[in-house]
Design a protein around this motif. Structure first.
Motif, PDB file in Angstrom:
ATOM      1  N   PHE A  33     -50.735 -41.393 -10.419  1.00 38.62           N
ATOM      2  CA  PHE A  33     -50.403 -41.773  -9.041  1.00 38.62           C
ATOM      3  C   PHE A  33     -50.793 -40.660  -8.076  1.00 38.62           C
ATOM      4  N   GLY A  63     -57.314 -42.168  -2.806  1.00 42.45           N
ATOM      5  CA  GLY A  63     -57.114 -43.189  -1.777  1.00 42.45           C
ATOM      6  C   GLY A  63     -57.240 -42.627  -0.377  1.00 42.45           C
ATOM      7  N   VAL A 107     -55.466 -52.035   2.813  1.00 39.41           N
ATOM      8  CA  VAL A 107     -54.898 -52.255   1.479  1.00 39.41           C
ATOM      9  C   VAL A 107     -54.693 -50.922   0.757  1.00 39.41           C
ATOM     10  N   VAL A 108     -55.685 -50.046   0.836  1.00 43.09           N
ATOM     11  CA  VAL A 108     -55.572 -48.748   0.162  1.00 43.09           C
ATOM     12  C   VAL A 108     -54.443 -47.928   0.783  1.00 43.09           C
ATOM     13  N   TRP A 152     -51.069 -49.074  -0.553  1.00 41.94           N
ATOM     14  CA  TRP A 152     -50.874 -48.601  -1.924  1.00 41.94           C
ATOM     15  C   TRP A 152     -50.632 -47.099  -1.978  1.00 41.94           C
ATOM     16  N   MET A 179     -47.264 -45.584  -3.635  1.00 44.29           N
ATOM     17  CA  MET A 179     -47.382 -44.730  -4.816  1.00 44.29           C
ATOM     18  C   MET A 179     -46.967 -43.296  -4.496  1.00 44.29           C
ATOM     19  N   SER A 190     -40.924 -58.379  -2.676  1.00 42.01           N
ATOM     20  CA  SER A 190     -42.351 -58.139  -2.915  1.00 42.01           C
ATOM     21  C   SER A 190     -42.934 -59.160  -3.882  1.00 42.01           C
ATOM     22  N   THR A 211     -45.847 -61.623  -2.935  1.00 38.83           N
ATOM     23  CA  THR A 211     -47.079 -61.537  -3.729  1.00 38.83           C
ATOM     24  C   THR A 211     -47.481 -62.921  -4.227  1.00 38.83           C
ATOM     25  N   LEU A 240     -52.214 -58.819  -2.945  1.00 41.61           N
ATOM     26  CA  LEU A 240     -52.409 -57.487  -3.526  1.00 41.61           C
ATOM     27  C   LEU A 240     -51.708 -56.425  -2.677  1.00 41.61           C
ATOM     28  N   THR A 241     -51.677 -56.633  -1.383  1.00 49.10           N
ATOM     29  CA  THR A 241     -50.986 -55.699  -0.490  1.00 49.10           C
ATOM     30  C   THR A 241     -49.491 -55.699  -0.791  1.00 49.10           C
ATOM     31  N   ALA A 292     -48.009 -53.904  -4.029  1.00 51.54           N
ATOM     32  CA  ALA A 292     -47.719 -52.467  -3.992  1.00 51.54           C
ATOM     33  C   ALA A 292     -46.214 -52.225  -3.935  1.00 51.54           C
ATOM     34  N   ALA A 342     -44.112 -50.275  -6.809  1.00 51.48           N
ATOM     35  CA  ALA A 342     -43.338 -49.100  -6.392  1.00 51.48           C
ATOM     36  C   ALA A 342     -41.858 -49.267  -6.719  1.00 51.48           C
TER      37      ALA A 342
END
Length: 181
Positions: free
Chosen positions: A12, A19, A50-51, A54, A58, A106, A110, A127-128, A131, A135
């Motif tokens: 992570f 990221g 999105v990154v 995440w 993380m 979440s 999702t 996908l967003t 996360a 987590a």
């Protein structure tokens, strides 16, 4: 910390660094292309968003594992050992409940959003939200590990009554004399 969890938290850490580098590179390149060449990278905003989500989630897991989250311990350090332990148990219970709520929400988002895709990259919107699920599960594992250790006699440093390295601020005698007059 257990070896598999330690390895995962290191992964992570690497993900957070990579990221942030990807986000910086995409945004910087996109800005230069837009202002310098009236062009741009069409997918840069979607991928960066999105990154970033995440990276934030993380990074939160890693911060929890390292004990780097902000906390106010002015009351806890003044309590006797047994009271600190009781506060730690109550705190763990409340945090686990919050992680359960985050995981439920979440997971629901999702599933709902997985069929929707972003227009430029085709990344599922779910996908967003995933996360938050990852987590919440990882934070719960870290917290359960801390709880297990505390039940075996090892409280985290703040809860164990470890003092801060900082010296308390002192009021100079000149300032206190001014206030008296």
């Amino acid at each position: 910390m257990s070896s598999p969890l330690h390895w995962l938290l290191k992964a992570f850490d690497v993900f957070v660094v990579v990221g942030m580098a990807v986000i910086s590179l995409l945004i910087f390149t996109n800005v230069v292309l837009r202002y310098g060449f009236s062009s741009g990278i069409p997918f840069a905003v979607e991928v960066s968003r999105v990154v970033l989500v995440w990276v934030i989630f993380m990074g939160s897991v890693v911060a929890l594992a390292k004990g780097a989250h902000l906390g106010v311990d002015s009351l806890v350090v003044r309590l006797p050992q047994k009271a600190r332990f009781a506060c730690f148990i109550v705190s763990c219970g409340l945090m686990l409940w919050c992680y359960w709520l985050i995981a439920q929400g979440s997971w629901a988002l999702t599933r709902i959003e997985w069929g929707n895709i972003t227009p430029l990259t085709g990344i599922p919107v779910g996908l967003t939200y995933a996360a938050g699920l990852v987590a919440a599960v990882m934070m719960a594992l870290v917290l359960l590990l801390q709880l297990w250790r505390s039940l075996r006699g090892t409280l985290p440093s703040t809860w164990a009554g470890a003092k801060s390295d900082e010296t308390p601020l002192a009021v100079s005698s000149a300032l206190s004399q001014e206030k008296l007059q």
